[in-house]
Design an enzyme around this catalytic site. Structure first.
Site, PDB file in Angstrom:
ATOM      1  N   ARG A 162      12.185  65.968 -14.412  1.00 53.88           N
ATOM      2  CA  ARG A 162      13.193  65.269 -15.263  1.00 53.88           C
ATOM      3  C   ARG A 162      13.872  66.219 -16.634  1.00 53.88           C
ATOM      4  O   ARG A 162      14.638  65.694 -17.528  1.00 53.88           O
ATOM      5  CB  ARG A 162      12.050  64.116 -16.134  1.00 53.88           C
ATOM      6  CG  ARG A 162      12.689  63.417 -17.230  1.00 53.88           C
ATOM      7  CD  ARG A 162      12.375  61.906 -17.899  1.00 53.88           C
ATOM      8  NE  ARG A 162      11.145  61.171 -17.592  1.00 53.88           N
ATOM      9  CZ  ARG A 162       9.937  62.260 -18.573  1.00 53.88           C
ATOM     10  NH1 ARG A 162      10.587  62.860 -19.580  1.00 53.88           N
ATOM     11  NH2 ARG A 162       8.883  62.533 -17.940  1.00 53.88           N
TER      12      ARG A 162
ATOM     13  N   LYS B 103      35.184  60.275 -14.532  1.00 55.10           N
ATOM     14  CA  LYS B 103      36.710  59.861 -13.904  1.00 55.10           C
ATOM     15  C   LYS B 103      36.719  60.955 -13.304  1.00 55.10           C
ATOM     16  O   LYS B 103      36.094  60.898 -12.412  1.00 55.10           O
ATOM     17  CB  LYS B 103      36.608  59.667 -15.373  1.00 55.10           C
ATOM     18  CG  LYS B 103      36.129  58.701 -16.002  1.00 55.10           C
ATOM     19  CD  LYS B 103      36.051  57.242 -15.858  1.00 55.10           C
ATOM     20  CE  LYS B 103      35.255  55.839 -15.974  1.00 55.10           C
ATOM     21  NZ  LYS B 103      35.480  55.581 -17.670  1.00 55.10           N
TER      22      LYS B 103
ATOM     23  N   TYR C 240      36.904  53.524 -26.283  1.00 60.60           N
ATOM     24  CA  TYR C 240      36.247  53.278 -25.484  1.00 60.60           C
ATOM     25  C   TYR C 240      35.064  52.010 -26.109  1.00 60.60           C
ATOM     26  O   TYR C 240      34.024  52.120 -27.036  1.00 60.60           O
ATOM     27  CB  TYR C 240      35.818  54.412 -24.443  1.00 60.60           C
ATOM     28  CG  TYR C 240      34.985  53.644 -23.313  1.00 60.60           C
ATOM     29  CD1 TYR C 240      35.013  53.200 -22.793  1.00 60.60           C
ATOM     30  CD2 TYR C 240      33.192  53.899 -23.225  1.00 60.60           C
ATOM     31  CE1 TYR C 240      34.520  52.327 -21.087  1.00 60.60           C
ATOM     32  CE2 TYR C 240      32.374  53.359 -22.049  1.00 60.60           C
ATOM     33  CZ  TYR C 240      33.351  52.620 -21.498  1.00 60.60           C
ATOM     34  OH  TYR C 240      32.767  52.438 -19.933  1.00 60.60           O
TER      35      TYR C 240
ATOM     36  N   ASP D  69      35.742  63.358 -26.567  1.00 61.89           N
ATOM     37  CA  ASP D  69      35.507  62.309 -25.581  1.00 61.89           C
ATOM     38  C   ASP D  69      35.918  62.886 -24.948  1.00 61.89           C
ATOM     39  O   ASP D  69      37.199  62.724 -25.191  1.00 61.89           O
ATOM     40  CB  ASP D  69      35.068  60.665 -26.158  1.00 61.89           C
ATOM     41  CG  ASP D  69      35.298  60.744 -24.444  1.00 61.89           C
ATOM     42  OD1 ASP D  69      35.095  61.104 -23.211  1.00 61.89           O
ATOM     43  OD2 ASP D  69      34.299  59.577 -23.949  1.00 61.89           O
TER      44      ASP D  69
HETATM   45  C1  LIG Z   1      33.863  55.645 -18.802  1.00 60.34           C
HETATM   46  C2  LIG Z   1      34.476  56.246 -20.012  1.00 60.34           C
HETATM   47  C3  LIG Z   1      32.811  55.999 -20.770  1.00 60.34           C
HETATM   48  C4  LIG Z   1      31.868  55.661 -20.190  1.00 60.34           C
HETATM   49  O1  LIG Z   1      31.313  56.521 -18.899  1.00 60.34           O
HETATM   50  P1  LIG Z   1      30.082  56.284 -17.808  1.00 60.34           P
HETATM   51  O2  LIG Z   1      30.783  57.224 -16.983  1.00 60.34           O
HETATM   52  O3  LIG Z   1      30.634  54.817 -17.275  1.00 60.34           O
HETATM   53  O4  LIG Z   1      28.714  55.364 -18.469  1.00 60.34           O
HETATM   54  C5  LIG Z   1      33.026  57.037 -22.051  1.00 60.34           C
HETATM   55  N1  LIG Z   1      34.301  57.392 -22.883  1.00 60.34           N
HETATM   56  C6  LIG Z   1      35.282  57.186 -21.723  1.00 60.34           C
HETATM   57  C7  LIG Z   1      37.189  57.531 -22.327  1.00 60.34           C
HETATM   58  C8  LIG Z   1      35.507  56.662 -20.352  1.00 60.34           C
HETATM   59  O5  LIG Z   1      37.083  56.553 -19.194  1.00 60.34           O
END
Ligand SMILES: *Cc1c(COP(=O)(O)O)cnc(C)c1O
Length: 368
Positions: free
Chosen positions: A52, A199, A103, A174
């Site tokens: 972990r 993504k 988001y 982000d």
């Molecule tokens: C998809 C997304 C997230 C969340 O990510 P997950 O991998 O789905 O938990 C956070 N920020 C942005 C800009 C996103 O597109």
């Protein structure tokens, strides 16, 4: 796992780095790719005690993304796990300055934290630098997403970071939509970069993962330690197979992004002149394009019909994969009201642009 070769990559182009970073040490007979280590524990008295806390399969992907962003990365089980680790840097009862449209997982998390009295949130329009700066005094954290999901708004990261630091406010960006190939916020002094590696970084719509990245400075290393502790105790850790797949996906990030961005620029241009499209949102770079569809009433039905009327584009949430996807974002509960009901987000993939356009145009032409 040590990767002494990685220091030797500092002078290389990011296009080479995505291919070269995170390889096992180059010794006679060594494998070109890292192994996948499936274990929950380790024989005592070694560098890692329990899985972990760390897994050698995380390390090559963390080192690769860390080097690409110009800092040190930590892998998490999802983008939202990385988001929550970053938000854990805010003290109880602290204040977060955040975009009114970002988001939805972030917006919902902050809204609920505020309702439960754990944080206060000052919602701002981050495209308005003066208004955002005016909201900073006394704030613990400034949250930015640029380009934002799904409005594709841009924040002035460097001006806002300078103002935030003057106010004693930490800055999180982000960087999911841009990837480190298009934008490196740590170079602007940002404290924490977060990613949904689900993504573009992994890029094949087959894993859920996230990362935080912090600078390799004394301040950044302090944040890294706090985030790593949050990961260990919160337990939001990646499976080794997912980590391995993400590194495999990262190898083609530069190629995928080059094609997807070229396709997006081309489609944004063509979409502007379609009579059923009233607005195209595209910041001039990146591979996401959001469009507003006209139709009866508020256009909701027309937007839905567009998403189910395509053959190549898949009607599915998420983005950043090789495959083109589209979604009417307000289908999602918790999507901010600043997002128009007739907005369809297009995640442009790497297919042939003529096929992508023909498919979209036919679906648009078919709207009654
Ligand atoms: C998809 C997304 C997230 C969340 O990510 P997950 O991998 O789905 O938990 C956070 N920020 C942005 C800009 C996103 O597109």
């Amino acid at each position: 796992m040590e990767h002494p070769n990685d220091d030797a990559h500092a002078d290389l182009s990011p296009r080479t780095k995505v291919v070269a970073l995170g390889r096992p040490e180059r010794t006679a007979g060594a494998a070109l790719n890292p192994p996948v280590t499936f274990t929950s524990t380790y024989i005592q008295d070694g560098p890692i005690n329990y899985a972990r806390v760390d897994n050698p399969t995380w390390t090559p992907f963390e080192e690769a993304v860390g080097e690409l962003e110009g800092g040190r990365a930590l892998l998490f089980s999802s983008g939202m796990a990385a988001v929550h680790a970053a938000l854990s840097l805010v003290p109880a009862g602290g204040t977060v300055v955040a975009p009114a449209a970002a988001y939805n997982g972030v917006v919902v998390s902050l809204t609920e934290a505020e309702q439960e009295g754990r944080l206060s949130v000052r919602w701002v329009d981050v495209t308005d630098t003066d208004a955002t700066v005016a909201a900073l005094p006394g704030a613990d954290l400034l949250w930015l997403e640029s380009p934002s999901n799904p409005l594709l708004e841009l924040a002035d990261i460097s001006a806002l970071t300078a103002a935030a630091h003057e106010a004693g406010t930490l800055v999180v960006v982000d960087n999911t939509f841009a990837t480190p190939l298009l934008q490196r916020p740590l170079e602007d002094g940002v404290d924490v970069v977060v990613h949904s590696a689900t993504k573009y970084l992994a890029g094949h719509s087959d894993v859920i993962l996230g990362l935080t990245v912090t600078a390799d400075t004394e301040h950044g290393r302090g944040l890294h330690t706090r985030l790593a502790r949050q990961r260990t105790l919160g337990g939001a850790i990646a499976g080794p197979m997912e980590a391995w797949l993400a590194l495999r996906g990262l190898r083609t990030l530069s190629l995928r992004l080059e094609r997807a961005c070229a396709n997006a620029a081309d489609l944004a241009e063509r979409l502007r002149s379609h009579p059923r499209i009233s607005r195209v949102r595209y910041p001039g770079w990146g591979a996401i394009v959001s469009v507003e569809v006209t139709g009866d009433g508020d256009g909701t039905e027309a937007a839905e019909a567009l998403t189910t009327g395509t053959r190549v584009w898949s009607p599915s949430t998420s983005l950043g994969g090789v495959e083109s996807q589209l979604e009417r974002r307000r289908r999602q509960p918790g999507e901010p009201e600043a997002v128009p009901v007739n907005l369809v987000r297009l995640s442009v993939g790497v297919e042939d642009v003529e096929d992508l356009w023909t498919d979209l145009r036919r679906a648009l032409d078919a709207l009654a």
